[in-house]
Design an enzyme around this catalytic site. Structure first.
Site, PDB file in Angstrom:
ATOM      1  N   CYS A  90      56.127  48.003  22.998  1.00 42.79           N
ATOM      2  CA  CYS A  90      57.144  47.028  22.594  1.00 42.79           C
ATOM      3  C   CYS A  90      57.465  46.104  23.763  1.00 42.79           C
ATOM      4  O   CYS A  90      56.982  46.301  24.879  1.00 42.79           O
ATOM      5  CB  CYS A  90      58.421  47.759  22.185  1.00 42.79           C
ATOM      6  SG  CYS A  90      58.162  49.074  21.018  1.00 42.79           S
TER       7      CYS A  90
ATOM      8  N   ARG B  16      53.278  42.144  22.389  1.00 44.70           N
ATOM      9  CA  ARG B  16      53.448  43.588  22.637  1.00 44.70           C
ATOM     10  C   ARG B  16      53.867  44.335  21.374  1.00 44.70           C
ATOM     11  O   ARG B  16      53.982  45.558  21.367  1.00 44.70           O
ATOM     12  CB  ARG B  16      54.481  43.820  23.739  1.00 44.70           C
ATOM     13  CG  ARG B  16      54.169  43.143  25.064  1.00 44.70           C
ATOM     14  CD  ARG B  16      55.293  43.344  26.057  1.00 44.70           C
ATOM     15  NE  ARG B  16      55.419  44.742  26.405  1.00 44.70           N
ATOM     16  CZ  ARG B  16      54.681  45.337  27.334  1.00 44.70           C
ATOM     17  NH1 ARG B  16      53.762  44.642  27.991  1.00 44.70           N
ATOM     18  NH2 ARG B  16      54.815  46.614  27.602  1.00 44.70           N
TER      19      ARG B  16
ATOM     20  N   TRP C 255      56.658  47.575  18.268  1.00 45.49           N
ATOM     21  CA  TRP C 255      55.450  48.070  17.623  1.00 45.49           C
ATOM     22  C   TRP C 255      55.744  49.514  17.289  1.00 45.49           C
ATOM     23  O   TRP C 255      55.885  50.348  18.181  1.00 45.49           O
ATOM     24  CB  TRP C 255      54.231  47.958  18.542  1.00 45.49           C
ATOM     25  CG  TRP C 255      52.972  48.274  17.813  1.00 45.49           C
ATOM     26  CD1 TRP C 255      52.305  47.478  16.916  1.00 45.49           C
ATOM     27  CD2 TRP C 255      52.235  49.491  17.845  1.00 45.49           C
ATOM     28  NE1 TRP C 255      51.214  48.110  16.417  1.00 45.49           N
ATOM     29  CE2 TRP C 255      51.138  49.363  16.970  1.00 45.49           C
ATOM     30  CE3 TRP C 255      52.367  50.672  18.535  1.00 45.49           C
ATOM     31  CZ2 TRP C 255      50.204  50.366  16.763  1.00 45.49           C
ATOM     32  CZ3 TRP C 255      51.447  51.680  18.337  1.00 45.49           C
ATOM     33  CH2 TRP C 255      50.382  51.512  17.450  1.00 45.49           C
TER      34      TRP C 255
ATOM     35  N   ASN D 242      61.126  50.352  25.464  1.00 41.67           N
ATOM     36  CA  ASN D 242      59.675  50.266  25.292  1.00 41.67           C
ATOM     37  C   ASN D 242      59.156  51.608  25.779  1.00 41.67           C
ATOM     38  O   ASN D 242      59.339  51.957  26.940  1.00 41.67           O
ATOM     39  CB  ASN D 242      59.069  49.135  26.123  1.00 41.67           C
ATOM     40  CG  ASN D 242      57.542  49.239  26.158  1.00 41.67           C
ATOM     41  OD1 ASN D 242      56.938  49.715  25.200  1.00 41.67           O
ATOM     42  ND2 ASN D 242      56.938  48.853  27.259  1.00 41.67           N
ATOM     43  N   GLY D 243      58.529  52.389  24.885  1.00 39.02           N
ATOM     44  CA  GLY D 243      57.978  53.664  25.357  1.00 39.02           C
ATOM     45  C   GLY D 243      58.078  54.727  24.293  1.00 39.02           C
ATOM     46  O   GLY D 243      58.209  54.436  23.106  1.00 39.02           O
TER      47      GLY D 243
ATOM     48  N   GLU E 214      31.161  57.487  31.133  1.00 32.70           N
ATOM     49  CA  GLU E 214      31.669  56.108  31.237  1.00 32.70           C
ATOM     50  C   GLU E 214      32.272  55.871  32.618  1.00 32.70           C
ATOM     51  O   GLU E 214      32.068  54.811  33.214  1.00 32.70           O
ATOM     52  CB  GLU E 214      32.700  55.856  30.129  1.00 32.70           C
ATOM     53  CG  GLU E 214      33.529  54.597  30.274  1.00 32.70           C
ATOM     54  CD  GLU E 214      32.728  53.294  30.295  1.00 32.70           C
ATOM     55  OE1 GLU E 214      31.512  53.326  30.011  1.00 32.70           O
ATOM     56  OE2 GLU E 214      33.300  52.250  30.629  1.00 32.70           O
TER      57      GLU E 214
ATOM     58  N   LYS F 159      31.079  52.929  35.274  1.00 30.12           N
ATOM     59  CA  LYS F 159      32.009  51.971  35.907  1.00 30.12           C
ATOM     60  C   LYS F 159      31.805  51.954  37.423  1.00 30.12           C
ATOM     61  O   LYS F 159      31.750  50.893  38.042  1.00 30.12           O
ATOM     62  CB  LYS F 159      33.452  52.341  35.546  1.00 30.12           C
ATOM     63  CG  LYS F 159      33.827  51.971  34.110  1.00 30.12           C
ATOM     64  CD  LYS F 159      33.991  50.482  33.978  1.00 30.12           C
ATOM     65  CE  LYS F 159      33.868  49.900  32.598  1.00 30.12           C
ATOM     66  NZ  LYS F 159      32.592  50.055  31.951  1.00 30.12           N
TER      67      LYS F 159
ATOM     68  N   GLU G 192      28.410  50.219  38.133  1.00 31.77           N
ATOM     69  CA  GLU G 192      28.272  48.777  37.852  1.00 31.77           C
ATOM     70  C   GLU G 192      29.282  47.944  38.647  1.00 31.77           C
ATOM     71  O   GLU G 192      29.090  46.747  38.792  1.00 31.77           O
ATOM     72  CB  GLU G 192      28.397  48.497  36.358  1.00 31.77           C
ATOM     73  CG  GLU G 192      29.713  48.849  35.712  1.00 31.77           C
ATOM     74  CD  GLU G 192      29.710  48.518  34.215  1.00 31.77           C
ATOM     75  OE1 GLU G 192      28.885  47.701  33.767  1.00 31.77           O
ATOM     76  OE2 GLU G 192      30.552  49.064  33.491  1.00 31.77           O
TER      77      GLU G 192
ATOM     78  N   HIS H 225      22.830  73.889  36.929  1.00 38.47           N
ATOM     79  CA  HIS H 225      21.432  73.609  36.547  1.00 38.47           C
ATOM     80  C   HIS H 225      20.849  72.463  37.343  1.00 38.47           C
ATOM     81  O   HIS H 225      19.940  71.779  36.867  1.00 38.47           O
ATOM     82  CB  HIS H 225      21.392  73.341  35.039  1.00 38.47           C
ATOM     83  CG  HIS H 225      21.984  74.453  34.235  1.00 38.47           C
ATOM     84  ND1 HIS H 225      21.363  75.662  34.055  1.00 38.47           N
ATOM     85  CD2 HIS H 225      23.190  74.553  33.618  1.00 38.47           C
ATOM     86  CE1 HIS H 225      22.147  76.461  33.332  1.00 38.47           C
ATOM     87  NE2 HIS H 225      23.269  75.816  33.056  1.00 38.47           N
TER      88      HIS H 225
ATOM     89  N   LYS I 201      27.287  39.888  30.505  1.00 36.66           N
ATOM     90  CA  LYS I 201      28.255  40.419  29.540  1.00 36.66           C
ATOM     91  C   LYS I 201      27.588  40.770  28.218  1.00 36.66           C
ATOM     92  O   LYS I 201      27.967  41.715  27.551  1.00 36.66           O
ATOM     93  CB  LYS I 201      29.369  39.381  29.289  1.00 36.66           C
ATOM     94  CG  LYS I 201      30.507  39.889  28.406  1.00 36.66           C
ATOM     95  CD  LYS I 201      31.243  41.028  29.037  1.00 36.66           C
ATOM     96  CE  LYS I 201      32.281  41.645  28.107  1.00 36.66           C
ATOM     97  NZ  LYS I 201      32.791  42.936  28.622  1.00 36.66           N
TER      98      LYS I 201
HETATM   99  C1  AGP Z   1      29.855  47.873  29.951  1.00 34.52           C
HETATM  100  O1  AGP Z   1      30.703  48.032  31.088  1.00 34.52           O
HETATM  101  C2  AGP Z   1      28.520  47.305  30.333  1.00 34.52           C
HETATM  102  N1  AGP Z   1      28.759  45.968  30.786  1.00 34.52           N
HETATM  103  C3  AGP Z   1      27.411  47.449  29.323  1.00 34.52           C
HETATM  104  O2  AGP Z   1      26.986  48.782  29.411  1.00 34.52           O
HETATM  105  C4  AGP Z   1      27.702  47.146  27.833  1.00 34.52           C
HETATM  106  O3  AGP Z   1      28.566  48.138  27.329  1.00 34.52           O
HETATM  107  C5  AGP Z   1      26.376  47.213  27.064  1.00 34.52           C
HETATM  108  O4  AGP Z   1      25.551  46.183  27.537  1.00 34.52           O
HETATM  109  C6  AGP Z   1      26.559  47.094  25.549  1.00 34.52           C
HETATM  110  O5  AGP Z   1      27.114  45.858  25.248  1.00 34.52           O
HETATM  111  P1  AGP Z   1      27.674  45.618  23.755  1.00 34.52           P
HETATM  112  O6  AGP Z   1      28.799  46.591  23.556  1.00 34.52           O
HETATM  113  O7  AGP Z   1      28.135  44.203  23.737  1.00 34.52           O
HETATM  114  O8  AGP Z   1      26.572  45.886  22.798  1.00 34.52           O
END
Ligand code: AGP
Length: 617
Positions: free
Chosen positions: A2, A27, A74, A98-99, A490, A494, A497, A513, A612
């Site tokens: 909110c 929000r 919200w 808010n919370g 994930e 991060k 990348e 293993h 991207k």
């Molecule tokens: C996410 O941090 C990356 N930039 C990359 O792995 C991305 O998730 C992947 O290229 C898939 O993209 P999309 O979700 O647009 O298909």
């Protein structure tokens, strides 16, 4: 999630509060309200629906006071009705929040047992009653809230006024943001500096468990024990604050902080907050017979294939745990570039889901076309409407997270997980794996997510400090079990990348293993270790790494002295339903990678070698 605003000063509070709420409508916008001083009392006006409803309601009302608070909502607890809108008022005390107060039910039970009468279903009204009750035998509002704060568990930012002190606003927080704006003879309070940045660029950011007492045009800060503290007044660059980055150093950081809102926006189209039900008629269906057939195929599928790339693939991996646990049908998850070439054996009674933020990833699009050529019914989960993958699928889910500029995906990923949770709950109920009450409980848990996420985001400075040492290590092992294993993957992605450092995600049980050979005093083990059914096993894996000299960075839940004692860096996130703990663990691994990369001086928004949207093979 909110938005809250407060004001004292010579201008008309109604105008200041409404324009501030307008800036905060992102929000949450299912109801709004104000409490403004007039003729010796705080007059409360509230309206369900968008802010325009409230504006209409107060358009012809004049107030002689120069102080007030406001709220845009919200809904997490209670229907989005006027009755549940803030401010709540009890015996002259008016309050906005808010919370989420996690222990509101037990507090409410005690209050009712002592004769309190409630008019709403909200946790916020519980806090209002507590403060009104405490005020009855306290010297003033400050003393009353100091009695109440220790009783509250959760993540909250609160503004409260009382008719006993008509020139005073008390503000306090633990988790969600709360900012004070210093004007000339006037004071502003808000969830986001956007609400008042056109009035003043002199701001003070409250930290958790701090209190500010605004008395007329003056203000004083206190710690949680009521001891006066001094806080720096910072100057926000108005051009920056109103720029696309909204004052953040990078788009990625802004998008991480947008995640509570992004998740709220992701859930909104699919969840009917009144009935706590999942409304799948909004699956992009336009009533065409083919789409009705597609929905039947989804409901009757004997197997679900999930195909994606990168971060989206890890979201699919997370969905496997959700769907198999809730819906009890097998889920196969594939990297698109493998799926499209491995000549998969596809069962026509199966259903295929394709996850893609951009909706244009070449491998994922090719995999979609392969599934359709094999007669499978398909559904996409994209952030970009009318993208190729969206258009070529039979059914359509959307992340609704808004444009994501950072190449490293953050809010789109969390929005994806929120929508996958929603889909899993829908499928579980439509296949009689859960009943209506169980479904309502799961939806209620999901609706609490944005507020809990705001609390985790408030640990940003912890990661900024930890990154100073962590950036010097040779590598990172991310470990998790169950549905936290995809989160570990994930987190490793991060770090790779953004910081260009060696990082691998592993099921924590895999350490013996092979990966254990990597561990020495130069290796960091990032361990996601909530108090769930895997806890004891994960602790054992953590001890394996520690015994070899590994540096432990652990993410736990609630009070966990054992885990904290074993860790060089320990962060506790709110305890939550097992469905949500994975989502709350995402923010720490995002912030860790961001701050290490930033400390290394990398281009966080456009990491080297990446794009991207990967529209080529
Ligand atoms: C996410 O941090 C990356 N930039 C990359 O792995 C991305 O998730 C992947 O290229 C898939 O993209 P999309 O979700 O647009 O298909």
């Amino acid at each position: 999630m909110c938005g809250i605003v407060g004001y004292f000063g010579p201008q008309a509070p109604k105008n200041i509060l409404l324009s501030g709420l307008k800036k905060l409508e992102y929000r949450g916008y299912d109801s709004a309200g104000v409490a403004i001083h007039n003729a010796g009392e705080f007059k409360v006006y509230r309206a369900a629906g968008k802010l325009a409803e409230l504006e209409e309601k107060v358009s012809k009302v004049d107030f002689d006071g120069r102080i007030g608070i406001g709220h845009t909502r919200w809904a997490t607890h209670g229907l989005p009705t006027e009755r549940n809108a803030h401010p709540h008022k009890v015996n002259g005390v008016s309050l906005v929040q808010n919370g989420i107060i996690e222990n509101y039910a037990e507090l409410k039970k005690e209050l009712i047992a002592n004769g309190a009468q409630f008019t709403s279903e909200t946790d916020t009204e519980v806090v209002t009653h507590l403060i009104a009750q405490a005020l009855a035998d306290s010297a003033d509002l400050m003393a009353a809230i100091q009695k109440v704060i220790p009783k509250l568990r959760g993540a909250y930012a609160i503004l409260v006024v009382s008719e006993n002190e008509p020139d005073t606003i008390l503000a306090f927080k633990a988790g969600p943001p709360l900012i004070l704006g210093q004007g000339d003879g006037e004071v502003f309070l808000a969830s986001d500096v956007q609400a008042f940045v056109e009035q003043t660029n002199r701001v003070v950011y409250l930290d958790d468990f701090e209190i500010v007492k605004v008395k007329g045009p003056t203000f004083t800060f206190y710690d949680q024990f009521g001891v006066e503290i001094s806080k720096p007044v910072e100057v926000v660059d108005i051009s920056v604050a109103t720029s696309d980055k909204k004052g953040f150093k990078h788009y990625m950081l802004k998008e991480m902080f947008e995640q509570p809102r992004a998740v709220a926006n992701a859930l909104n189209p699919y969840i009917d907050v009144e009935t706590k039900s999942i409304d799948v008629s909004r699956l992009g269906l336009d009533g065409a017979a083919t789409e009705i057939e597609a929905l039947k195929a989804l409901q009757g599928a004997e197997r679900i294939y999930i195909v994606a790339c990168g971060t989206s693939y890890y979201a699919g991996l997370y969905a496997k745990y959700l769907i198999e646990q809730l819906v009890r049908i097998p889920v196969d998850v594939d990297v698109a570039s493998e799926f499209r070439y491995r000549d998969p054996v596809l069962d026509k009674k199966s259903f295929a889901l394709f996850i893609s933020q951009s909706g244009e990833t070449a491998d994922t699009l090719a995999a979609l076309r392969l599934a359709k050529d094999n007669g499978l019914t398909t559904m996409s989960l994209c952030n970009t409407k009318r993208s190729t993958i969206d258009r070529e699928s039979n059914l359509h889910l959307y992340m609704n997270s808004g444009i994501e500029v950072g190449v490293a995906s953050t809010k789109a990923f969390l929005s994806t997980l929120a929508v996958l949770n929603t889909l899993s709950i829908y499928l579980a109920e439509s296949r009689n794996q859960i009943n209506a009450d169980e479904r309502a409980q799961l939806v209620e848990a999901l609706l609490s997510l944005p507020s809990l996420m705001e609390g985790v985001l408030s640990y940003d400075s912890f990661f900024n400090q930890a990154a100073e040492t962590l950036k010097n290590y040779k590598g990172f092992l991310y470990l998790g079990r169950g549905h936290n294993f995809p989160i570990a993957m994930e987190g490793a992605l991060k770090m790779k990348e953004l910081a260009y450092l060696h990082a691998e995600g592993y099921p924590a049980g895999e350490m013996k293993h092979g990966p254990l050979a990597l561990v020495d005093s130069q290796m960091v083990a990032v361990v996601i270790c909530p108090k769930d059914k895997y806890y004891d096993k994960t602790i054992s894996n953590l001890e394996e790494a520690k015994a070899r000299g590994g540096v432990i960075f652990s993410i736990g839940t609630g009070q966990d002295e054992e885990l904290e004692a074993m860790s060089e860096h320990y962060l506790s996130i709110p305890e939550s339903h097992w469905m949500l703990s994975g989502l709350l663990s995402v923010i720490p691994v995002q912030l860790l990678a961001y701050h290490v990369a930033d400390r290394l001086g990398h281009d966080v928004d456009q990491p080297r070698n990446l794009a991207k949207s990967v529209t080529v093979e």
